[in-house]
Design a protein around this motif. Structure first.
Motif, PDB file in Angstrom:
ATOM      1  N   ARG A  12     -12.822   1.518  -7.956  1.00  0.00           N
ATOM      2  CA  ARG A  12     -13.913   0.513  -7.881  1.00  0.00           C
ATOM      3  C   ARG A  12     -14.610   1.376  -6.329  1.00  0.00           C
ATOM      4  O   ARG A  12     -13.953   1.451  -4.700  1.00  0.00           O
ATOM      5  CB  ARG A  12     -13.699  -0.315  -7.971  1.00  0.00           C
ATOM      6  N   PRO A  13     -15.791   1.434  -5.964  1.00  0.00           N
ATOM      7  CA  PRO A  13     -16.079   1.701  -4.538  1.00  0.00           C
ATOM      8  C   PRO A  13     -15.431   0.653  -3.515  1.00  0.00           C
ATOM      9  O   PRO A  13     -14.916   1.199  -2.018  1.00  0.00           O
ATOM     10  CB  PRO A  13     -18.038   1.347  -4.442  1.00  0.00           C
ATOM     11  N   ASN A  14     -15.468  -0.520  -3.857  1.00  0.00           N
ATOM     12  CA  ASN A  14     -14.503  -1.359  -2.055  1.00  0.00           C
ATOM     13  C   ASN A  14     -12.832  -1.254  -2.265  1.00  0.00           C
ATOM     14  O   ASN A  14     -12.232  -1.931  -3.423  1.00  0.00           O
ATOM     15  CB  ASN A  14     -14.616  -3.145  -2.489  1.00  0.00           C
ATOM     16  N   ARG A  15     -12.475   0.358  -2.112  1.00  0.00           N
ATOM     17  CA  ARG A  15     -10.536   0.233  -2.080  1.00  0.00           C
ATOM     18  C   ARG A  15      -9.913  -0.392  -1.427  1.00  0.00           C
ATOM     19  O   ARG A  15     -10.835  -0.574   0.407  1.00  0.00           O
ATOM     20  CB  ARG A  15     -10.629   2.197  -2.483  1.00  0.00           C
ATOM     21  N   ARG A  16      -9.085  -1.291  -1.451  1.00  0.00           N
ATOM     22  CA  ARG A  16      -8.076  -1.792  -0.752  1.00  0.00           C
ATOM     23  C   ARG A  16      -7.339  -0.812   0.646  1.00  0.00           C
ATOM     24  O   ARG A  16      -6.683   0.051  -0.769  1.00  0.00           O
ATOM     25  CB  ARG A  16      -7.624  -2.530  -1.019  1.00  0.00           C
ATOM     26  N   ARG A  17      -6.980  -1.558   1.242  1.00  0.00           N
ATOM     27  CA  ARG A  17      -6.011  -0.671   2.081  1.00  0.00           C
ATOM     28  C   ARG A  17      -4.775  -0.588   1.213  1.00  0.00           C
ATOM     29  O   ARG A  17      -4.095  -1.668   1.821  1.00  0.00           O
ATOM     30  CB  ARG A  17      -6.050  -1.162   3.070  1.00  0.00           C
ATOM     31  N   ASP A  18      -4.240   0.666   1.812  1.00  0.00           N
ATOM     32  CA  ASP A  18      -2.605   0.769   0.291  1.00  0.00           C
ATOM     33  C   ASP A  18      -1.193   0.921   1.961  1.00  0.00           C
ATOM     34  O   ASP A  18      -1.549   1.897   1.884  1.00  0.00           O
ATOM     35  CB  ASP A  18      -2.286   1.519   0.095  1.00  0.00           C
ATOM     36  N   THR A  19      -0.197   0.494   2.651  1.00  0.00           N
ATOM     37  CA  THR A  19       0.324   0.455   3.976  1.00  0.00           C
ATOM     38  C   THR A  19       0.922   1.549   3.051  1.00  0.00           C
ATOM     39  O   THR A  19       1.070   2.279   3.266  1.00  0.00           O
ATOM     40  CB  THR A  19       1.030  -0.516   4.376  1.00  0.00           C
ATOM     41  N   SER A  20       1.536   1.131   1.636  1.00  0.00           N
ATOM     42  CA  SER A  20       2.197   2.146   1.437  1.00  0.00           C
ATOM     43  C   SER A  20       1.408   3.832   1.611  1.00  0.00           C
ATOM     44  O   SER A  20       3.435   5.069   1.270  1.00  0.00           O
ATOM     45  CB  SER A  20       3.153   1.834  -0.573  1.00  0.00           C
ATOM     46  N   PHE A  21       1.016   4.243   1.402  1.00  0.00           N
ATOM     47  CA  PHE A  21       0.408   5.448   1.408  1.00  0.00           C
ATOM     48  C   PHE A  21       0.595   6.079   2.633  1.00  0.00           C
ATOM     49  O   PHE A  21       0.512   6.577   3.087  1.00  0.00           O
ATOM     50  CB  PHE A  21      -1.240   5.359   0.857  1.00  0.00           C
ATOM     51  N   ASP A  22       0.553   5.341   3.854  1.00  0.00           N
ATOM     52  CA  ASP A  22       0.628   5.038   5.228  1.00  0.00           C
ATOM     53  C   ASP A  22       1.696   6.154   5.888  1.00  0.00           C
ATOM     54  O   ASP A  22       2.724   6.893   6.422  1.00  0.00           O
ATOM     55  CB  ASP A  22      -0.015   4.629   6.015  1.00  0.00           C
ATOM     56  N   THR A  23       2.567   5.502   4.570  1.00  0.00           N
ATOM     57  CA  THR A  23       4.360   5.351   5.275  1.00  0.00           C
ATOM     58  C   THR A  23       4.967   6.747   4.424  1.00  0.00           C
ATOM     59  O   THR A  23       5.882   6.485   4.706  1.00  0.00           O
ATOM     60  CB  THR A  23       5.106   4.305   4.870  1.00  0.00           C
ATOM     61  N   LEU A  24       4.580   7.536   3.383  1.00  0.00           N
ATOM     62  CA  LEU A  24       4.925   8.539   2.604  1.00  0.00           C
ATOM     63  C   LEU A  24       4.745   9.352   3.677  1.00  0.00           C
ATOM     64  O   LEU A  24       3.890  10.478   3.557  1.00  0.00           O
ATOM     65  CB  LEU A  24       3.935   8.884   1.415  1.00  0.00           C
ATOM     66  N   ARG A  25       6.157  10.004   4.631  1.00  0.00           N
ATOM     67  CA  ARG A  25       5.996  11.118   4.721  1.00  0.00           C
ATOM     68  C   ARG A  25       6.918  11.616   4.086  1.00  0.00           C
ATOM     69  O   ARG A  25       8.110  11.992   3.639  1.00  0.00           O
ATOM     70  CB  ARG A  25       6.536  11.481   6.071  1.00  0.00           C
ATOM     71  N   PRO A  26       6.438  13.268   3.982  1.00  0.00           N
ATOM     72  CA  PRO A  26       8.096  14.116   3.435  1.00  0.00           C
ATOM     73  C   PRO A  26       9.133  14.614   4.229  1.00  0.00           C
ATOM     74  O   PRO A  26       8.916  14.003   5.339  1.00  0.00           O
ATOM     75  CB  PRO A  26       6.949  15.809   3.666  1.00  0.00           C
ATOM     76  N   GLY A  27      10.558  13.997   3.594  1.00  0.00           N
ATOM     77  CA  GLY A  27      11.668  13.967   4.437  1.00  0.00           C
ATOM     78  C   GLY A  27      11.815  13.227   4.765  1.00  0.00           C
ATOM     79  O   GLY A  27      12.711  12.740   5.147  1.00  0.00           O
ATOM     80  N   HIS A  28      11.620  11.942   4.946  1.00  0.00           N
ATOM     81  CA  HIS A  28      11.801  10.419   4.813  1.00  0.00           C
ATOM     82  C   HIS A  28      12.003   9.489   4.261  1.00  0.00           C
ATOM     83  O   HIS A  28      11.354   9.575   3.267  1.00  0.00           O
ATOM     84  CB  HIS A  28      10.983  10.181   6.159  1.00  0.00           C
ATOM     85  N   ALA A  29      13.286   9.064   4.077  1.00  0.00           N
ATOM     86  CA  ALA A  29      13.405   8.088   2.917  1.00  0.00           C
ATOM     87  C   ALA A  29      13.189   6.683   2.545  1.00  0.00           C
ATOM     88  O   ALA A  29      13.104   6.616   4.466  1.00  0.00           O
ATOM     89  CB  ALA A  29      14.936   8.315   2.565  1.00  0.00           C
ATOM     90  N   PRO A  30      12.772   6.433   2.009  1.00  0.00           N
ATOM     91  CA  PRO A  30      13.247   6.545   0.558  1.00  0.00           C
ATOM     92  C   PRO A  30      11.507   6.895  -0.389  1.00  0.00           C
ATOM     93  O   PRO A  30      11.701   6.456  -1.291  1.00  0.00           O
ATOM     94  CB  PRO A  30      13.271   5.379  -0.307  1.00  0.00           C
ATOM     95  N   SER A  31      10.789   8.322   1.100  1.00  0.00           N
ATOM     96  CA  SER A  31       9.400   8.141  -0.085  1.00  0.00           C
ATOM     97  C   SER A  31       9.899   9.355  -0.643  1.00  0.00           C
ATOM     98  O   SER A  31      10.654  10.087  -1.313  1.00  0.00           O
ATOM     99  CB  SER A  31       9.007   9.173   1.863  1.00  0.00           C
ATOM    100  N   ALA A  32       9.023   9.784  -1.758  1.00  0.00           N
ATOM    101  CA  ALA A  32       9.283  10.603  -2.979  1.00  0.00           C
ATOM    102  C   ALA A  32       8.406  11.638  -2.811  1.00  0.00           C
ATOM    103  O   ALA A  32       8.385  12.928  -3.486  1.00  0.00           O
ATOM    104  CB  ALA A  32       8.680   9.649  -4.218  1.00  0.00           C
ATOM    105  N   VAL A  33       7.731  11.996  -1.839  1.00  0.00           N
ATOM    106  CA  VAL A  33       7.103  12.787  -1.451  1.00  0.00           C
ATOM    107  C   VAL A  33       7.894  14.435  -0.649  1.00  0.00           C
ATOM    108  O   VAL A  33       8.766  13.941   0.706  1.00  0.00           O
ATOM    109  CB  VAL A  33       6.357  12.690  -0.077  1.00  0.00           C
ATOM    110  N   VAL A  34       8.341  15.609  -1.889  1.00  0.00           N
ATOM    111  CA  VAL A  34       8.796  16.362  -1.043  1.00  0.00           C
ATOM    112  C   VAL A  34       8.448  17.443   0.047  1.00  0.00           C
ATOM    113  O   VAL A  34       8.334  17.338   1.326  1.00  0.00           O
ATOM    114  CB  VAL A  34       9.026  17.880  -2.450  1.00  0.00           C
ATOM    115  N   ASP A  35       6.591  17.519  -0.073  1.00  0.00           N
ATOM    116  CA  ASP A  35       5.880  18.163   0.493  1.00  0.00           C
ATOM    117  C   ASP A  35       4.577  18.132   0.954  1.00  0.00           C
ATOM    118  O   ASP A  35       3.978  17.588  -0.388  1.00  0.00           O
ATOM    119  CB  ASP A  35       6.737  19.772   0.415  1.00  0.00           C
ATOM    120  N   CYS A  36       4.105  18.060   1.599  1.00  0.00           N
ATOM    121  CA  CYS A  36       2.597  18.119   1.295  1.00  0.00           C
ATOM    122  C   CYS A  36       2.496  18.260   3.161  1.00  0.00           C
ATOM    123  O   CYS A  36       1.948  18.301   3.564  1.00  0.00           O
ATOM    124  CB  CYS A  36       2.348  16.637   2.227  1.00  0.00           C
ATOM    125  N   ALA A  37       1.029  19.916   2.846  1.00  0.00           N
ATOM    126  CA  ALA A  37       0.388  20.313   3.250  1.00  0.00           C
ATOM    127  C   ALA A  37      -1.057  20.905   3.282  1.00  0.00           C
ATOM    128  O   ALA A  37      -1.829  20.187   1.850  1.00  0.00           O
ATOM    129  CB  ALA A  37       1.496  21.355   3.263  1.00  0.00           C
TER     130      ALA A  37
END
Length: 370
Positions: A12-37
């Motif tokens: 919906r238009p009013n999206r809440r801020r999700d801190t887990s989205f900020d901390t997902l970085r490739p190569g940093h455990a325990p992130s599931a992100v393998v690569d992001c470019a």
């Protein structure tokens, strides 16, 4: 269900801020992100970044190049890890649920302006000898979200990594430059990679099918061929069939002009993928039918071998019945029986028994019973 409800509220238009989205970085455990470019003009912009940074970079790049997009690759993310990405890109809750929990049927679906594709990845398992418990193919899953300015890949399983594919596409700056065509080019590259692996696995399976076919029709097939091996191979082929067959129609649809999210220049490439997939589908169906025939042939040979054994047993039983009957008659305790006191009675009876048995043996051999 709580995750789906949260995602429905998140789009919906009013999206809440999700801190887990900020901390997902490739190569940093325990992130599931393998690569992001981020990609602009078919070239990678900067180093790997977090998904949130990728969104910001795409906004800046699209001011210069409308075809700029981000490519986020994940491996077996949890609900918590994927929730922030789903919120940011407005992914449909049903597609998100499929991507997180896997075990989905191959398909291509459209949710508003996002295509969601599910591929079954196949790997051939090396084995020295096919046994009734051999694992011939190993399956995984690959989900792809394709939007106007993003590609999100979610991989389940330990094989079919996309690292080499990403590097190959990034290195192709002087050739076809498919990345310049946007997210649909990445979807095509992934589909092409998956189908090419199907072709390789089908060629390896052909050797196993040929081996089983040879064993069934050898001279010892009626007694030595293991029906368990044939059945196990058929189960593995059936698993392969489940991965290939449902994908044929979606690949054909992606090559048709009605797909707005697919670049017109990329659609002809999807036709080539659909042709290769049709070839694999025919091969797998052929394997399945041939293995059905081999199962029936093997069972028929076992039945024939059992009938031959029964005929041999019956023939020998008939031969041994003759001396048993004669000796049984002369074993009766009567005082007055013919030949009991005859001088040549004993050798005459033995000779008669031997003559009858030899005659019966030759008759059975002549008729193929012995």
């Amino acid at each position: 269900m709580s995750m789906i409800n949260n995602l429905r509220a998140a789009v919906r238009p009013n999206r809440r801020r999700d801190t887990s989205f900020d901390t997902l970085r490739p190569g940093h455990a325990p992130s599931a992100v393998v690569d992001c470019a981020v990609y602009q003009d078919g070239k990678r912009v900067g180093e790997s970044c977090s998904p949130r940074e990728a969104v910001q970079r795409v906004k800046l790049c699209r001011q210069q190049d409308a075809g700029s997009f981000s490519w986020i690759g994940l491996h077996e993310p949890t609900e918590a890890e994927f929730e922030g990405i789903a919120q940011r890109f407005g992914l449909h809750p049903l597609a998100v649920e499929d991507a997180v929990h896997a075990h989905q049927r191959p398909k291509v679906e459209r949710y508003d302006d996002v295509l969601f594709a599910v591929f079954k990845t196949i790997r051939y398992v090396e084995h020295d000898q096919l046994t009734p418990t051999s694992e011939v193919v190993e399956t995984g899953e690959l989900m792809v979200f394709v939007g106007q300015d993003f590609v999100i890949t979610v991989r389940h399983g330990g094989h079919s990594a996309l690292k080499e594919l990403r590097h190959r596409l990034e290195a192709d700056t002087d050739g076809s430059g498919l990345l310049a065509k946007g997210p649909s080019a990445v979807l095509h590259a992934i589909a092409d990679l998956v189908v090419d692996n199907y072709l390789l696995v089908a060629d390896r399976l052909q050797n196993d099918v040929d081996e089983v076919e040879f064993d069934v029709f050898t001279a010892k097939a009626g007694r030595g061929a293991d029906v368990g091996r044939v059945y196990q191979l058929k189960r593995e082929v059936l698993e392969f069939k489940r991965a290939v067959t449902p994908l044929l129609r979606p690949m054909q649809l992606l090559s048709e002009p009605i797909q707005r999210l697919i670049d017109p220049d990329i659609q002809k490439y999807f036709r080539d993928v659909a042709d290769h997939l049709a070839r694999v589908t025919e091969q797998v169906h052929g394997f399945d039918e041939l293995l059905n025939s081999l199962l029936q042939a093997n069972l028929a040979q076992v039945s024939v071998a059992q009938n031959e054994d029964m005929r041999k047993i019956t023939a020998w039983a008939a031969i041994f019945a003759v001396p048993t009957m004669i000796t049984g008659i002369y074993g009766m305790n009567f005082d007055y029986m013919p030949e009991l006191h005859h001088t040549y009675g004993y050798p005459l009876v033995l000779g008669s028994v031997a003559l009858i048995c030899v005659a019966m043996y030759r008759g059975f051999r002549r008729n193929g019973w012995l």
